[in-house]
Design a protein around this motif. Structure first.
Motif, PDB file in Angstrom:
ATOM      1  N   UNK A 158       0.986  -1.098   0.062  1.00 44.77           N
ATOM      2  CA  UNK A 158       0.173  -0.123   0.033  1.00 44.77           C
ATOM      3  C   UNK A 158       0.946   1.172  -0.127  1.00 44.77           C
ATOM      4  N   UNK A 159       0.265   2.566   0.030  1.00 43.94           N
ATOM      5  CA  UNK A 159       0.928   3.863  -0.066  1.00 43.94           C
ATOM      6  C   UNK A 159       0.319   4.679   0.919  1.00 43.94           C
ATOM      7  N   UNK A 160       1.055   5.778   1.192  1.00 45.99           N
ATOM      8  CA  UNK A 160       0.684   6.538   2.112  1.00 45.99           C
ATOM      9  C   UNK A 160       0.572   8.114   1.638  1.00 45.99           C
ATOM     10  N   UNK A 161      -0.512   8.612   1.429  1.00 48.65           N
ATOM     11  CA  UNK A 161      -0.963   9.851   0.870  1.00 48.65           C
ATOM     12  C   UNK A 161      -1.278  10.952   1.618  1.00 48.65           C
ATOM     13  N   UNK A 162      -0.871  12.025   1.410  1.00 49.14           N
ATOM     14  CA  UNK A 162      -1.251  13.319   2.215  1.00 49.14           C
ATOM     15  C   UNK A 162      -2.754  13.448   1.904  1.00 49.14           C
ATOM     16  N   UNK A 163      -3.590  13.970   2.778  1.00 49.28           N
ATOM     17  CA  UNK A 163      -4.870  14.190   2.855  1.00 49.28           C
ATOM     18  C   UNK A 163      -5.021  15.538   1.994  1.00 49.28           C
ATOM     19  N   UNK A 164      -4.118  16.486   1.851  1.00 48.31           N
ATOM     20  CA  UNK A 164      -4.266  17.626   1.103  1.00 48.31           C
ATOM     21  C   UNK A 164      -3.705  17.688  -0.127  1.00 48.31           C
ATOM     22  N   UNK A 165      -3.449  16.070  -0.628  1.00 48.40           N
ATOM     23  CA  UNK A 165      -3.006  16.130  -1.952  1.00 48.40           C
ATOM     24  C   UNK A 165      -1.442  16.203  -2.422  1.00 48.40           C
ATOM     25  N   UNK A 166      -0.772  16.484  -1.221  1.00 51.56           N
ATOM     26  CA  UNK A 166       0.931  16.469  -1.367  1.00 51.56           C
ATOM     27  C   UNK A 166       1.340  15.221  -1.602  1.00 51.56           C
ATOM     28  N   UNK A 167       2.332  15.078  -2.020  1.00 51.22           N
ATOM     29  CA  UNK A 167       3.399  14.011  -2.077  1.00 51.22           C
ATOM     30  C   UNK A 167       4.643  13.758  -1.453  1.00 51.22           C
ATOM     31  N   UNK A 168       5.068  12.689  -1.057  1.00 46.43           N
ATOM     32  CA  UNK A 168       6.357  12.507  -0.418  1.00 46.43           C
ATOM     33  C   UNK A 168       7.395  12.646  -1.673  1.00 46.43           C
ATOM     34  N   UNK A 169       8.740  12.153  -1.251  1.00 42.72           N
ATOM     35  CA  UNK A 169       9.891  12.049  -2.032  1.00 42.72           C
ATOM     36  C   UNK A 169       9.333  11.038  -3.178  1.00 42.72           C
ATOM     37  N   UNK A 170       9.800  11.448  -4.318  1.00 42.77           N
ATOM     38  CA  UNK A 170       9.543  10.608  -5.633  1.00 42.77           C
ATOM     39  C   UNK A 170       9.829   9.169  -5.406  1.00 42.77           C
TER      40      UNK A 170
END
Length: 580
Positions: free
Chosen positions: A258-270
């Motif tokens: 699975x992946x963890x996503x920011x609720x605001x739509x931001x992304x972590x490191x590519x």
């Protein structure tokens, strides 16, 4: 009253005259058989047709069918069974006579078998031919097997023994965490065990890491099949995909964590890629819509878009960097090849490019070689291969108690063959022919002492040997048979004395006789011969014609008749102007 009776009679007569006569289509064909009752342009109710099978085939059910608006079911021709000498050798068995020879038996006929020395029957010895098929009995070796072979990471079920009878089976069971490859059972056959299975490691490596999250428990080095792990995200992030992964046959399922996503739509490191990286240092977070560019290492080929975009907390799919191919001296030396267009010890090409090779001096293209234009596919090259140019062979090797046939030479071309023969009293072992291959002769045969003298040669029907028979013959003696006039010989005309036994003699097939009496009975005569009698060998064709004043009978067989082992199927004619 009389008028009424006449009217009723007229109505009945009119109805009867209008009643339709039921007709049938052409009679059906049957496999391995033919119609012998002649052909008609039209078949009506109560017409009959007769069938016959080809020689050797067995007819079942009635040979006649009848038209009843449709044809009654036709008969069937069941095929004979052929039992070859090679089949008997492969199955370690003999015929009841104690000999191995090729025989043909008709359908429903039975035959008895026996096993070779050292083998025993495990099923009934008498078998029947069923429409060309026969199920052979099973002869198993009486030789026992020793201890069962050991399999790494496995144990056998039950108590192990020092010896096992032929036909016994043993089952393996893998240790916990290992998966079985192959059948779990092995069988003792002819003193040898069949191939055992293997037990492969079925445990899983630690589960994959995810950005801004991880598994709930402490990671271990190995996980057993069926074990599960659950993921969770850092505070403020949402988990997308399957929360649980399961270890199955050495792999985690599902394959993607699975992946963890920011609720605001931001992304972590590519995401990271093998043999490549982003062109700038990665940031901890990226705003929605941000774009990052990748590049591959030198000579690695980038596949896919070189850009990824942050899309509501998830990066789009990154590219991959395909490994290049390297053609080195060791690989080319191993396959007797070299680079065609450049002079060097090593060449590196990108995935998808073509490398062209050629044979080294003194070598030629191997017929089993792949193409000499090799594609680099994800770091892998399929190398062509060359073989040493064929050279001449020297004088033929000598053997004890034997000599080569014909005149020998000092050298021979590649592919040349030489046949050996043994001295009197010796038999040849293995193939008598050797071949020149790549400058070397194949292994020559050996001559061993013969197996004794032979008695009188076997007698055959309608034939005999060309000389008066003796009471006994020396080993390797050869005799010639001949058949009576017009009899056809089937098989070799020669027999040889080998190991005290004569080889199989030929068979003389009976000819056919077309006499004046037979032809008068059927109102026919020979078409091309003026004589009253004709002898014809088996397999030849005789052509008849109707006598003057007669015409072909509609139910007659063909007028071109083949002689089949002494039998002729005569056509027939009827008097012109008659119906039968």
């Amino acid at each position: 009253m009389t008028l009424l009776r006449c009217i009723l009679i007229q109505i009945l007569l009119t109805y009867s005259s209008q009643k339709e006569v039921r007709a049938c289509e052409e009679p059906p064909d049957i496999d391995f058989g033919y119609i012998v009752s002649g052909e008609k342009s039209e078949y009506v109710e109560s017409d009959r047709v007769q069938y016959r099978c080809y020689p050797g085939y067995t007819l079942i059910q009635s040979e006649w069918i009848t038209c009843n608006g449709s044809w009654t079911p036709p008969p069937k021709c069941l095929a004979p069974c052929t039992i070859t000498k090679q089949q008997l050798e492969d199955k370690n068995m003999f015929l009841r006579s104690g000999r191995r020879r090729t025989v043909v038996i008709q359908s429903a006929q039975i035959i008895e078998f026996s096993c070779s020395k050292g083998y025993k029957l495990t099923t009934p010895s008498v078998r029947a031919c069923v429409d060309g098929h026969i199920h052979f009995p099973l002869c198993i070796s009486e030789v026992q097997c020793g201890v069962v072979p050991s399999v790494e990471n496995a144990v056998i079920k039950g108590e192990a023994r020092d010896s096992y009878k032929s036909g016994e089976t043993v089952r393996y069971q893998c240790h916990q965490g290992f998966s079985m490859i192959g059948a779990p059972d092995i069988t003792c056959r002819g003193g040898n065990w069949t191939k055992p299975p293997t037990c492969a490691d079925g445990t899983c490596a630690p589960p994959p890491d995810i950005a801004m999250g991880g598994i709930l428990e402490t990671k271990r080095l190995r996980y057993f099949p069926g074990e599960r792990v659950d993921y969770q995200c850092q505070h403020g992030l949402n988990l997308t995909g399957s929360q649980t992964l399961t270890c199955m046959e050495g792999e985690w399922s599902p394959a993607e964590p699975p992946e963890c996503r920011d609720a605001t739509g931001k992304c972590g490191p590519p995401p990271t890629i093998e043999n490549g990286d982003t062109i700038y240092f990665a940031l901890p977070f990226y705003e929605l819509g941000s774009v990052v560019e990748y590049k591959c290492k030198t000579t690695y080929a980038l596949v896919g878009s070189r850009f990824v975009r942050c899309d509501f907390g998830q990066w789009t799919n990154p590219p991959t960097c395909r490994e290049p191919c390297a053609a080195s001296t060791n690989e080319m030396e191993k396959n007797n090849i070299r680079l065609k267009w450049m002079h060097g010890d090593k060449l590196v090409v990108s995935s998808g490019d073509v490398v062209e090779f050629e044979c080294k001096r003194g070598y030629v293209n191997d017929p089993t070689s792949p193409s000499f234009r090799a594609w680099c596919l994800r770091g892998v090259l399929i190398y062509p291969k060359c073989k040493l140019r064929e050279t001449l062979c020297g004088t033929v090797p000598s053997i004890l108690n034997g000599i080569p046939e014909g005149r020998t030479r000092d050298y021979y071309e590649p592919g040349a063959t030489v046949r050996y023969q043994c001295q009197e009293g010796f038999d040849i072992s293995a193939t008598p022919v050797i071949t020149c291959q790549a400058g070397k002769w194949s292994t020559p045969p050996t001559c061993v002492e013969g197996g004794g003298r032979c008695g009188k040669p076997p007698a055959i029907d309608n034939g005999d040997i060309t000389f008066f028979p003796l009471n006994d013959y020396d080993p390797h003696s050869t005799l010639e048979y001949k058949c009576k006039h017009l009899y056809v010989m089937r098989g070799s005309q020669f027999v040889s004395c080998k190991s005290g036994q004569w080889t199989d003699p030929p068979v003389c097939i009976e000819p056919c006789t077309a006499s004046e009496e037979d032809m008068a009975k059927n109102n026919i005569q020979l078409k091309w011969s003026p004589g009253h009698k004709l002898y014809s060998p088996s397999g030849d064709v005789i052509e008849f014609t109707c006598k003057r004043g007669y015409v072909k009978d509609p139910e007659s067989p063909p007028f071109r008749v083949r002689c089949l082992e002494g039998e002729l199927t005569y056509p027939k004619c009827r008097l012109r102007g008659t119906s039968g």
